[in-house]
Design a protein around this motif. Structure first.
Motif, PDB file in Angstrom:
ATOM      1  N   GLY A 285      62.215  11.928  49.983  1.00  0.00           N
ATOM      2  CA  GLY A 285      63.604  12.245  49.705  1.00  0.00           C
ATOM      3  C   GLY A 285      64.197  11.261  48.723  1.00  0.00           C
ATOM      4  N   LEU A 286      65.336  11.630  48.156  1.00  0.00           N
ATOM      5  CA  LEU A 286      65.994  10.827  47.134  1.00  0.00           C
ATOM      6  C   LEU A 286      67.413  10.491  47.586  1.00  0.00           C
ATOM      7  CD1 LEU A 286      64.827  12.979  44.098  1.00  0.00           C
ATOM      8  CD2 LEU A 286      63.857  10.797  44.839  1.00  0.00           C
ATOM      9  N   ILE A 287      67.749   9.208  47.570  1.00  0.00           N
ATOM     10  CA  ILE A 287      69.088   8.747  47.947  1.00  0.00           C
ATOM     11  C   ILE A 287      69.942   8.650  46.689  1.00  0.00           C
ATOM     12  CG2 ILE A 287      70.406   6.914  49.049  1.00  0.00           C
ATOM     13  CD1 ILE A 287      68.532   8.465  50.932  1.00  0.00           C
ATOM     14  N   VAL A 288      71.116   9.266  46.730  1.00  0.00           N
ATOM     15  CA  VAL A 288      71.978   9.341  45.550  1.00  0.00           C
ATOM     16  C   VAL A 288      73.375   8.852  45.892  1.00  0.00           C
ATOM     17  CG1 VAL A 288      70.700  11.269  44.524  1.00  0.00           C
ATOM     18  CG2 VAL A 288      72.590  11.742  46.119  1.00  0.00           C
ATOM     19  N   ASP A 289      74.163   8.622  44.857  1.00  0.00           N
ATOM     20  CA  ASP A 289      75.590   8.333  45.036  1.00  0.00           C
ATOM     21  C   ASP A 289      76.297   9.672  45.217  1.00  0.00           C
ATOM     22  OD1 ASP A 289      78.302   7.788  44.815  1.00  0.00           O
ATOM     23  OD2 ASP A 289      78.040   6.257  43.265  1.00  0.00           O
ATOM     24  N   PRO A 290      76.808   9.958  46.409  1.00  0.00           N
ATOM     25  CA  PRO A 290      77.353  11.294  46.673  1.00  0.00           C
ATOM     26  C   PRO A 290      78.657  11.585  45.961  1.00  0.00           C
ATOM     27  CG  PRO A 290      77.789   9.845  48.507  1.00  0.00           C
ATOM     28  CD  PRO A 290      76.914   9.072  47.562  1.00  0.00           C
ATOM     29  N   ASP A 291      79.326  10.549  45.471  1.00  0.00           N
ATOM     30  CA  ASP A 291      80.593  10.757  44.789  1.00  0.00           C
ATOM     31  C   ASP A 291      80.421  11.066  43.304  1.00  0.00           C
ATOM     32  OD1 ASP A 291      82.352  10.400  46.997  1.00  0.00           O
ATOM     33  OD2 ASP A 291      81.930   8.250  46.930  1.00  0.00           O
ATOM     34  N   LEU A 292      79.197  10.972  42.813  1.00  0.00           N
ATOM     35  CA  LEU A 292      78.900  11.328  41.430  1.00  0.00           C
ATOM     36  C   LEU A 292      78.243  12.702  41.436  1.00  0.00           C
ATOM     37  CD1 LEU A 292      77.530   7.905  40.112  1.00  0.00           C
ATOM     38  CD2 LEU A 292      79.858   8.834  39.914  1.00  0.00           C
ATOM     39  N   SER A 293      79.063  13.734  41.482  1.00  0.00           N
ATOM     40  CA  SER A 293      78.532  15.092  41.643  1.00  0.00           C
ATOM     41  C   SER A 293      77.614  15.493  40.495  1.00  0.00           C
ATOM     42  CB  SER A 293      79.680  16.085  41.788  1.00  0.00           C
ATOM     43  OG  SER A 293      80.596  15.978  40.710  1.00  0.00           O
ATOM     44  N   GLU A 294      77.933  15.060  39.284  1.00  0.00           N
ATOM     45  CA  GLU A 294      77.059  15.372  38.163  1.00  0.00           C
ATOM     46  C   GLU A 294      75.708  14.694  38.341  1.00  0.00           C
ATOM     47  OE1 GLU A 294      78.602  15.110  34.197  1.00  0.00           O
ATOM     48  OE2 GLU A 294      80.658  15.421  34.886  1.00  0.00           O
ATOM     49  N   GLY A 295      75.716  13.467  38.875  1.00  0.00           N
ATOM     50  CA  GLY A 295      74.462  12.764  39.118  1.00  0.00           C
ATOM     51  C   GLY A 295      73.612  13.455  40.178  1.00  0.00           C
ATOM     52  N   VAL A 296      74.256  13.963  41.236  1.00  0.00           N
ATOM     53  CA  VAL A 296      73.524  14.717  42.258  1.00  0.00           C
ATOM     54  C   VAL A 296      72.891  15.951  41.629  1.00  0.00           C
ATOM     55  CG1 VAL A 296      73.705  15.975  44.428  1.00  0.00           C
ATOM     56  CG2 VAL A 296      75.056  13.885  44.095  1.00  0.00           C
ATOM     57  N   ALA A 297      73.669  16.653  40.799  1.00  0.00           N
ATOM     58  CA  ALA A 297      73.151  17.848  40.129  1.00  0.00           C
ATOM     59  C   ALA A 297      71.985  17.503  39.212  1.00  0.00           C
ATOM     60  CB  ALA A 297      74.271  18.517  39.332  1.00  0.00           C
ATOM     61  N   GLU A 298      72.097  16.399  38.487  1.00  0.00           N
ATOM     62  CA  GLU A 298      71.016  15.997  37.586  1.00  0.00           C
ATOM     63  C   GLU A 298      69.755  15.635  38.362  1.00  0.00           C
ATOM     64  OE1 GLU A 298      72.720  12.856  35.331  1.00  0.00           O
ATOM     65  OE2 GLU A 298      74.027  14.181  34.145  1.00  0.00           O
ATOM     66  N   THR A 299      69.914  14.982  39.512  1.00  0.00           N
ATOM     67  CA  THR A 299      68.758  14.639  40.338  1.00  0.00           C
ATOM     68  C   THR A 299      68.032  15.891  40.805  1.00  0.00           C
ATOM     69  OG1 THR A 299      69.766  12.576  41.101  1.00  0.00           O
ATOM     70  CG2 THR A 299      68.029  13.500  42.477  1.00  0.00           C
ATOM     71  N   LEU A 300      68.794  16.873  41.252  1.00  0.00           N
ATOM     72  CA  LEU A 300      68.190  18.132  41.694  1.00  0.00           C
ATOM     73  C   LEU A 300      67.549  18.877  40.530  1.00  0.00           C
ATOM     74  CD1 LEU A 300      70.933  19.290  44.183  1.00  0.00           C
ATOM     75  CD2 LEU A 300      68.511  19.077  44.742  1.00  0.00           C
ATOM     76  N   SER A 301      68.219  18.893  39.395  1.00  0.00           N
ATOM     77  CA  SER A 301      67.686  19.604  38.236  1.00  0.00           C
ATOM     78  C   SER A 301      66.368  18.983  37.774  1.00  0.00           C
ATOM     79  CB  SER A 301      68.710  19.585  37.095  1.00  0.00           C
ATOM     80  OG  SER A 301      68.309  20.421  36.043  1.00  0.00           O
ATOM     81  N   ALA A 302      66.303  17.647  37.773  1.00  0.00           N
ATOM     82  CA  ALA A 302      65.063  16.979  37.379  1.00  0.00           C
ATOM     83  C   ALA A 302      63.930  17.316  38.339  1.00  0.00           C
ATOM     84  CB  ALA A 302      65.297  15.467  37.325  1.00  0.00           C
ATOM     85  N   LEU A 303      64.244  17.419  39.628  1.00  0.00           N
ATOM     86  CA  LEU A 303      63.229  17.771  40.614  1.00  0.00           C
ATOM     87  C   LEU A 303      62.751  19.207  40.403  1.00  0.00           C
ATOM     88  CD1 LEU A 303      61.741  16.629  43.093  1.00  0.00           C
ATOM     89  CD2 LEU A 303      63.601  17.502  44.512  1.00  0.00           C
ATOM     90  N   MET A 304      63.664  20.094  40.073  1.00  0.00           N
ATOM     91  CA  MET A 304      63.298  21.486  39.816  1.00  0.00           C
ATOM     92  C   MET A 304      62.457  21.631  38.553  1.00  0.00           C
ATOM     93  SD  MET A 304      67.025  23.142  40.767  1.00  0.00           S
ATOM     94  CE  MET A 304      66.590  24.847  40.434  1.00  0.00           C
ATOM     95  N   ASP A 305      62.678  20.742  37.593  1.00  0.00           N
ATOM     96  CA  ASP A 305      61.943  20.796  36.325  1.00  0.00           C
ATOM     97  C   ASP A 305      60.542  20.205  36.412  1.00  0.00           C
ATOM     98  OD1 ASP A 305      63.751  22.126  34.686  1.00  0.00           O
ATOM     99  OD2 ASP A 305      64.838  20.286  34.188  1.00  0.00           O
ATOM    100  N   ASP A 306      60.220  19.601  37.540  1.00  0.00           N
ATOM    101  CA  ASP A 306      58.913  18.922  37.687  1.00  0.00           C
ATOM    102  C   ASP A 306      58.202  19.461  38.927  1.00  0.00           C
ATOM    103  OD1 ASP A 306      56.769  17.198  37.765  1.00  0.00           O
ATOM    104  OD2 ASP A 306      57.972  15.393  37.375  1.00  0.00           O
ATOM    105  N   PRO A 307      57.571  20.635  38.816  1.00  0.00           N
ATOM    106  CA  PRO A 307      56.910  21.237  39.986  1.00  0.00           C
ATOM    107  C   PRO A 307      55.852  20.343  40.617  1.00  0.00           C
ATOM    108  CG  PRO A 307      57.090  22.833  38.196  1.00  0.00           C
ATOM    109  CD  PRO A 307      57.481  21.502  37.626  1.00  0.00           C
ATOM    110  N   ALA A 308      55.148  19.576  39.804  1.00  0.00           N
ATOM    111  CA  ALA A 308      54.113  18.701  40.359  1.00  0.00           C
ATOM    112  C   ALA A 308      54.739  17.620  41.245  1.00  0.00           C
ATOM    113  CB  ALA A 308      53.316  18.060  39.230  1.00  0.00           C
TER     114      ALA A 308
END
Length: 345
Positions: A285-308
């Motif tokens: 799992g990945l721990i993020v700053d929850p108040d940076l909504s764009e950062g949370v979205a970017e973390t998820l997007s990067a995970l989706m872009d890297d299937p491996a």
């Protein structure tokens, strides 16, 4: 005489209910355990408080232990022990990582033994006998052989499911999740977000505000509110998800990421409860700053872009759930506390 009375006085199925149910099912393999109060999935039919008292009346070397997890349950057990003078001892499990208010502190001070679910929680309660992390039932929660097919079977749109699970209220960070999804979903048309849970009467305005935001963003078909999911239906839904996202402002422990891990689903979460412990420094799992909504979205997007990377985290999540956070390990450690009480003069 019954060895252990496990109490469940909340009619709603909560995180506390889920952990109690999992442990009870595991304990029933080796102990004479009775459930008192409201039903729990996969557990024996519950008995009443009156029946629990009757099951505790026979004095012997192996007295009955009442295992309680809520204030109302502590009160009932104390009445049985201190007023009715039944030969029982009381074990309380505490997950709270903050100072209890005065009355719960008094109740906890009267327990015969306290089990904390984390080292942080142990710092707020007396009479600690053990620190025992909650575990997950890895037979009930397991990965899908084909995640895409499992998601398709849920009936929800899209190809990548993202969910937050729990009561809909500010403390649980539901608004943080929605804000992150408002950033993520416009650039990820394959994703669907689920807010799983219900809002209490005091939080209906909070819920409506979230829905209004979603409508303004024209994402009402992609951020969905299915309500509470029945406990027996939740494992199948989790198997189809691509990520569990939990962004609470406060959490005592937090089972949703752990149930996702057992299902082979990585998580993204705030640094609350036991989430950092679950994450394995980014393995599961990945721990993020929850108040940076764009950062949370970017973390998820990067995970989706890297299937491996996603597949590697999914495998690690399942492995960690099996080796470090199984309900069998939790039940064994709790049983050790019982044995210590039974062995005392």
């Amino acid at each position: 005489m019954t060895d252990v009375i496990v109490t469940n006085f909340n009619r709603n199925f909560t995180g506390v209910s889920a952990t109690a149910a999992g442990v009870l099912r595991a304990q029933a393999q080796g102990l004479d355990v009775a459930l008192c109060g409201y039903p729990l999935p996969g557990c024996p039919a519950p008995i009443t408080v009156r029946q629990a008292r009757a099951a505790s009346r026979t004095a012997s070397e192996r007295f009955t232990i009442w295992h309680v997890r809520r204030n109302t349950e502590m009160r009932a057990a104390l009445w049985a022990r201190d007023v009715l003078r039944l030969p029982i001892k009381i074990v309380f499990t505490s997950a709270a990582q903050r100072r209890h208010s005065a009355f719960p502190r008094w109740l906890i001070s009267r327990m015969d033994a306290v089990i904390a679910t984390s080292a942080a929680a142990a710092g707020f309660v007396p009479h600690i006998r053990a620190v025992v992390p909650h575990g997950v039932d890895t037979e009930q929660f397991y990965p899908a052989s084909n995640r895409a097919e499992a998601w398709l079977e849920t009936g929800y749109p899209g190809r990548f499911g993202i969910a937050t699970i729990g009561r809909i209220r500010p403390e649980k960070g539901t608004d943080r999740f929605v804000e992150a999804m408002l950033h993520l979903l416009p650039m990820r048309p394959e994703a669907t977000a689920l807010v799983i849970g219900r809002a209490g009467s005091a939080d209906t305005a909070f819920l409506q505000g979230l829905k209004d935001q979603i409508v303004m963003a024209q994402l009402q078909d992609r951020i969905l509110f299915p309500g509470e999911i029945a406990p027996e239906a939740l494992p199948a839904l989790l198997r189809g998800l691509g990520a569990v996202v939990q962004l609470p402002r406060y959490e005592g422990y937090g089972m949703a990421p752990l149930e996702g891990m057992a299902s082979g689903v990585p998580f993204v979460a705030s640094d609350a409860g036991a989430y950092r412990q679950f994450s394995g420094q980014g393995r599961a799992g990945l721990i993020v700053d929850p108040d940076l909504s764009e950062g949370v979205a970017e973390t998820l997007s990067a995970l989706m872009d890297d299937p491996a990377r996603h597949a590697k985290m999914a495998r690690a999540a399942r492995a960690d759930a099996e080796t470090s956070f199984s309900v069998e390990a939790e039940a064994d450690a709790i049983n050790d506390v019982y044995d210590a009480l039974w062995s005392e003069p």
